[in-house]
Design an enzyme around this catalytic site. Sequence first.
Site, PDB file in Angstrom:
ATOM      1  N   ARG A 166       0.836  -1.203   0.000  1.00  0.00           N
ATOM      2  CA  ARG A 166       0.000   0.000   0.000  1.00  0.00           C
ATOM      3  C   ARG A 166       0.867   1.247   0.000  1.00  0.00           C
ATOM      4  O   ARG A 166       0.580   2.237   0.682  1.00  0.00           O
ATOM      5  CB  ARG A 166      -0.957   0.003   1.204  1.00  0.00           C
ATOM      6  CG  ARG A 166      -1.867  -1.199   1.300  1.00  0.00           C
ATOM      7  CD  ARG A 166      -2.820  -1.299   0.097  1.00  0.00           C
ATOM      8  NE  ARG A 166      -3.576  -2.533   0.179  1.00  0.00           N
ATOM      9  CZ  ARG A 166      -3.213  -3.674  -0.394  1.00  0.00           C
ATOM     10  NH1 ARG A 166      -2.102  -3.734  -1.107  1.00  0.00           N
ATOM     11  NH2 ARG A 166      -3.947  -4.747  -0.289  1.00  0.00           N
ATOM     12  N   SER A 196     -10.890  -0.229   3.379  1.00  0.00           N
ATOM     13  CA  SER A 196     -10.059  -0.677   4.506  1.00  0.00           C
ATOM     14  C   SER A 196      -9.330   0.526   5.103  1.00  0.00           C
ATOM     15  O   SER A 196      -8.595   1.214   4.397  1.00  0.00           O
ATOM     16  CB  SER A 196      -9.046  -1.719   4.032  1.00  0.00           C
ATOM     17  OG  SER A 196      -9.706  -2.855   3.516  1.00  0.00           O
ATOM     18  N   GLU A 216      -4.625   3.681   6.254  1.00  0.00           N
ATOM     19  CA  GLU A 216      -4.400   3.695   4.813  1.00  0.00           C
ATOM     20  C   GLU A 216      -4.764   5.047   4.178  1.00  0.00           C
ATOM     21  O   GLU A 216      -4.022   5.537   3.328  1.00  0.00           O
ATOM     22  CB  GLU A 216      -5.211   2.581   4.122  1.00  0.00           C
ATOM     23  CG  GLU A 216      -4.592   1.199   4.267  1.00  0.00           C
ATOM     24  CD  GLU A 216      -5.208   0.208   3.279  1.00  0.00           C
ATOM     25  OE1 GLU A 216      -5.697   0.655   2.220  1.00  0.00           O
ATOM     26  OE2 GLU A 216      -5.199  -0.996   3.560  1.00  0.00           O
TER      27      GLU A 216
END
Length: 355
Positions: free
Chosen positions: A164, A251, A351
């Site tokens: 990520r 998420s 995130e």
Amino acid sequence: MLVEKNVPLQQANTFGIMAKALTLVRVSSEADIAAVLQDAGLRVQPKFVLGGGSNIVLTGDVKPLVLKVEIMGKRLVSETAKAWIVEAGAGENWHDLVTWTLQMGYPGLENLALIPGTVGASPVQNIGAYGVELQDRFESLDAVDLSTGQPFTLNAAQCAFGYRDSVFKHASKPGEASGAQGLGLAEKALITRVRFSLPKPWKPVLGYADIDKKMLQSRVSAPSALQIYEWICDIRRAKLPDPQLIGNAGSFFKNPTVSAEQCADIIQRDPKIVHYHLADGSVKLAAGWLIDACGWKGKSIGNAGVYDKQALVLVNRGGEANPVTGGEVMTLAKAIQTSVYERFGIRLEPEPVVV
């Protein structure tokens, strides 16, 4: 180039947070970027690149100049014995691109179906799901340096992909080069087009429990790319809220990685912890399981809540009429981080980008 003032952003971020851009320019081509940089007033302003708004938390009105990326287009660039090379404009919807590639007979992105956001954001976040990451299908991208207006192209190595993560999420250090060298490009570049290498011959990426369950239910041992695509869509719809119905940013936390020794220590205390062994010997833990184990599933702080079907997702419980604030989201996120650290000694990393 049209310069807009005080533009509402509630519909431009999937959390549905009410905020506005003090100044906004819609970028539908490289010419729009050039026009911004030729304008004496706009050129010197700090800039914020906005795609689909699926990975941001707005904590107030956005003061930097918002460059809303709306560059469209999808095409097959070339075809070799080893791969199809497909290109898409940065403003294209990611899921629409995945659907189009399959319709055109170019499989390879099916495991990444139904991930919210735009094509331009996909390499920034190095999106991933069910055994496939963007970097596995990436060929190259085009971007524009927001300081000089110079276009440049980056390959996978220059993007410095990680979990990520990419070069677009990091600021350059003092004395470090930027631009075409691909170092420290946070807030310094705008991605215009992305190219993907979809491998031949196509091979399914399986091995996840949810996919295995679908295979058993369907009695299909060798699924096609389209079958996997449909399964992934079903799985995601069952687990994750539709941003059109319940505001969210997908998420919210990264799955943390720990050493094998750390994992063994946690397993002694919590034998049911969901974990995955990685090739380098480390172990990835399921952040959603950690959050659920701390009792957060279904809980709320103000209008920010933890989704009752998946603890990894934070949601807007106030809806469109009384939307969650960015402050409420971050208060909830910090409370979750504290709980997980106190119980497991693990620091969860968000995130989304906090603006």
